[in-house]
Write a protein that holds these residues in place. Sequence first.
Motif, PDB file in Angstrom:
ATOM      1  N   ALA A   1       0.845  -1.210   0.000  1.00  0.00           N
ATOM      2  CA  ALA A   1       0.000   0.000   0.000  1.00  0.00           C
ATOM      3  C   ALA A   1       0.872   1.249   0.000  1.00  0.00           C
ATOM      4  CB  ALA A   1      -0.903   0.007   1.228  1.00  0.00           C
ATOM      5  N   ASN A   2       0.409   2.274  -0.729  1.00  0.00           N
ATOM      6  CA  ASN A   2       1.173   3.526  -0.755  1.00  0.00           C
ATOM      7  C   ASN A   2       0.450   4.676  -0.071  1.00  0.00           C
ATOM      8  OD1 ASN A   2      -0.592   3.188  -2.897  1.00  0.00           O
ATOM      9  ND2 ASN A   2       1.052   3.132  -4.415  1.00  0.00           N
ATOM     10  N   ALA A   3      -0.727   4.410   0.494  1.00  0.00           N
ATOM     11  CA  ALA A   3      -1.450   5.486   1.179  1.00  0.00           C
ATOM     12  C   ALA A   3      -2.208   4.962   2.399  1.00  0.00           C
ATOM     13  CB  ALA A   3      -2.438   6.132   0.209  1.00  0.00           C
ATOM     14  N   VAL A   4      -2.384   5.870   3.358  1.00  0.00           N
ATOM     15  CA  VAL A   4      -3.220   5.604   4.526  1.00  0.00           C
ATOM     16  C   VAL A   4      -4.367   6.604   4.462  1.00  0.00           C
ATOM     17  CG1 VAL A   4      -3.364   5.853   7.049  1.00  0.00           C
ATOM     18  CG2 VAL A   4      -1.399   4.695   6.037  1.00  0.00           C
ATOM     19  N   LEU A   5      -5.574   6.127   4.593  1.00  0.00           N
ATOM     20  CA  LEU A   5      -6.738   7.013   4.597  1.00  0.00           C
ATOM     21  C   LEU A   5      -7.201   7.217   6.027  1.00  0.00           C
ATOM     22  CD1 LEU A   5      -9.192   8.476   3.281  1.00  0.00           C
ATOM     23  CD2 LEU A   5     -10.294   6.231   3.104  1.00  0.00           C
ATOM     24  N   ARG A   6      -7.391   8.476   6.415  1.00  0.00           N
ATOM     25  CA  ARG A   6      -7.960   8.773   7.729  1.00  0.00           C
ATOM     26  C   ARG A   6      -9.047   9.831   7.560  1.00  0.00           C
ATOM     27  NH1 ARG A   6      -7.783   5.887  12.187  1.00  0.00           N
ATOM     28  NH2 ARG A   6      -7.501   7.645  13.595  1.00  0.00           N
ATOM     29  N   GLY A   7     -10.064   9.730   8.406  1.00  0.00           N
ATOM     30  CA  GLY A   7     -11.156  10.701   8.363  1.00  0.00           C
ATOM     31  C   GLY A   7     -10.912  11.812   9.369  1.00  0.00           C
ATOM     32  N   ILE A   8     -11.233  13.023   8.961  1.00  0.00           N
ATOM     33  CA  ILE A   8     -11.167  14.167   9.881  1.00  0.00           C
ATOM     34  C   ILE A   8     -12.587  14.703  10.008  1.00  0.00           C
ATOM     35  CG2 ILE A   8     -10.330  16.526  10.205  1.00  0.00           C
ATOM     36  CD1 ILE A   8      -7.809  15.340  10.092  1.00  0.00           C
ATOM     37  N   ARG A   9     -13.098  14.676  11.225  1.00  0.00           N
ATOM     38  CA  ARG A   9     -14.477  15.141  11.419  1.00  0.00           C
ATOM     39  C   ARG A   9     -14.505  16.623  11.781  1.00  0.00           C
ATOM     40  NH1 ARG A   9     -15.207  10.396  15.596  1.00  0.00           N
ATOM     41  NH2 ARG A   9     -13.152  11.280  15.938  1.00  0.00           N
ATOM     42  N   ALA A  10     -13.758  16.986  12.781  1.00  0.00           N
ATOM     43  CA  ALA A  10     -13.768  18.381  13.251  1.00  0.00           C
ATOM     44  C   ALA A  10     -12.315  18.791  13.482  1.00  0.00           C
ATOM     45  CB  ALA A  10     -14.554  18.474  14.538  1.00  0.00           C
ATOM     46  N   VAL A  11     -12.120  20.075  13.746  1.00  0.00           N
ATOM     47  CA  VAL A  11     -10.763  20.588  13.970  1.00  0.00           C
ATOM     48  C   VAL A  11     -10.083  19.823  15.112  1.00  0.00           C
ATOM     49  CG1 VAL A  11      -9.432  22.668  14.533  1.00  0.00           C
ATOM     50  CG2 VAL A  11     -11.513  22.847  13.186  1.00  0.00           C
ATOM     51  N   SER A  12     -10.891  19.397  16.086  1.00  0.00           N
ATOM     52  CA  SER A  12     -10.340  18.697  17.248  1.00  0.00           C
ATOM     53  C   SER A  12      -9.628  17.398  16.866  1.00  0.00           C
ATOM     54  CB  SER A  12     -11.444  18.420  18.259  1.00  0.00           C
ATOM     55  OG  SER A  12     -12.531  17.834  17.599  1.00  0.00           O
ATOM     56  N   ASP A  13     -10.004  16.782  15.750  1.00  0.00           N
ATOM     57  CA  ASP A  13      -9.324  15.556  15.301  1.00  0.00           C
ATOM     58  C   ASP A  13      -7.931  15.855  14.766  1.00  0.00           C
ATOM     59  OD1 ASP A  13     -11.305  13.695  15.773  1.00  0.00           O
ATOM     60  OD2 ASP A  13     -12.187  13.860  13.773  1.00  0.00           O
ATOM     61  N   TYR A  14      -7.749  17.079  14.298  1.00  0.00           N
ATOM     62  CA  TYR A  14      -6.586  17.375  13.469  1.00  0.00           C
ATOM     63  C   TYR A  14      -5.247  17.174  14.195  1.00  0.00           C
ATOM     64  CZ  TYR A  14      -3.406  19.727  10.327  1.00  0.00           C
ATOM     65  OH  TYR A  14      -2.345  20.002   9.511  1.00  0.00           O
ATOM     66  N   GLU A  15      -5.195  17.622  15.450  1.00  0.00           N
ATOM     67  CA  GLU A  15      -3.917  17.587  16.164  1.00  0.00           C
ATOM     68  C   GLU A  15      -3.376  16.158  16.289  1.00  0.00           C
ATOM     69  OE1 GLU A  15      -2.116  19.537  20.187  1.00  0.00           O
ATOM     70  OE2 GLU A  15      -4.090  20.159  19.500  1.00  0.00           O
ATOM     71  N   PHE A  16      -4.229  15.250  16.725  1.00  0.00           N
ATOM     72  CA  PHE A  16      -3.814  13.862  16.889  1.00  0.00           C
ATOM     73  C   PHE A  16      -3.512  13.217  15.534  1.00  0.00           C
ATOM     74  CE2 PHE A  16      -5.203   9.328  17.224  1.00  0.00           C
ATOM     75  CZ  PHE A  16      -4.104   8.882  17.932  1.00  0.00           C
ATOM     76  N   GLU A  17      -4.345  13.528  14.556  1.00  0.00           N
ATOM     77  CA  GLU A  17      -4.153  12.933  13.222  1.00  0.00           C
ATOM     78  C   GLU A  17      -2.851  13.437  12.585  1.00  0.00           C
ATOM     79  OE1 GLU A  17      -5.783  10.479  11.977  1.00  0.00           O
ATOM     80  OE2 GLU A  17      -7.311  10.426  13.538  1.00  0.00           O
ATOM     81  N   LEU A  18      -2.555  14.704  12.798  1.00  0.00           N
ATOM     82  CA  LEU A  18      -1.314  15.274  12.259  1.00  0.00           C
ATOM     83  C   LEU A  18      -0.105  14.581  12.887  1.00  0.00           C
ATOM     84  CD1 LEU A  18       0.036  17.597  10.554  1.00  0.00           C
ATOM     85  CD2 LEU A  18       0.096  18.899  12.667  1.00  0.00           C
ATOM     86  N   GLN A  19      -0.168  14.413  14.201  1.00  0.00           N
ATOM     87  CA  GLN A  19       0.928  13.751  14.933  1.00  0.00           C
ATOM     88  C   GLN A  19       1.136  12.330  14.391  1.00  0.00           C
ATOM     89  OE1 GLN A  19      -0.044  12.999  19.018  1.00  0.00           O
ATOM     90  NE2 GLN A  19       2.086  12.860  19.647  1.00  0.00           N
ATOM     91  N   MET A  20       0.024  11.605  14.213  1.00  0.00           N
ATOM     92  CA  MET A  20       0.136  10.229  13.715  1.00  0.00           C
ATOM     93  C   MET A  20       0.685  10.205  12.287  1.00  0.00           C
ATOM     94  SD  MET A  20      -2.686   7.396  14.733  1.00  0.00           S
ATOM     95  CE  MET A  20      -3.950   8.083  13.780  1.00  0.00           C
ATOM     96  N   ALA A  21       0.160  11.106  11.448  1.00  0.00           N
ATOM     97  CA  ALA A  21       0.578  11.119  10.041  1.00  0.00           C
ATOM     98  C   ALA A  21       2.076  11.445   9.929  1.00  0.00           C
ATOM     99  CB  ALA A  21      -0.247  12.144   9.265  1.00  0.00           C
TER     100      ALA A  21
END
Length: 174
Positions: free
Chosen positions: A85-105
């Motif tokens: 696989a060359n991509a990971v798909l993640r959903g962002i619902r609200a701004v509050s998701d962004y910080e954790f998702e950014l860290q993981m990405a």
Amino acid sequence: MKNIVAIYPGSFDPVTNGHLDLIERGSKLFDKLIVAIAQNLDKSEALFSMEERKEMLVAMTEELDNVSVEIFEGLLVSYCIRQGANAVLRGIRAVSDYEFELQMALMNRKMEPRVETVFMMPAQQYSYLSSRIVREIAKLGGPLTGLVPAMVEERLRERVAHRRHISATGKHLL
Ligand code: PNS
């Protein structure tokens, strides 16, 4: 055109209409989409087993030809490489998701630069929806219509009733 294989990882305990919305969107964008259920490290709050989660996801995605459902253990990026696989798909619902998702990405990119994370937004009506909230509403007997598919709602009701029976009597239902 490149052949883009994406992994959509998560706990999916249980799958919600928000997850299904994202899977449908992802299936249109990528050549192949693997929904990957992460083996829980912390099982204390789990409501469904890995196999049960997989069974529900398979039933809910059977009409999408380029979507498959798997269970994985260990690091997500290692699993991506094993699956080609060359991509990971993640959903962002609200701004509050962004910080954790950014860290993981960013952490995933540091460990494995060949894998890109792609964020997608679910339909607006699912922006407040999460598996954790669904589990809580189910435990408290609240309405689940529109939040999860009917099959998942039924399984949730059964599971909650079963847990309640065990804690009241100390015995398993047959
Ligand atoms: O549905 P969730 O709970 O938000 O999913 C989180 C998940 C499973 C995507 C994340 O915990 C994960 O990728 N776990 C696999 C282990 C791993 O690679 N951890 C390092 C992430 S930087």
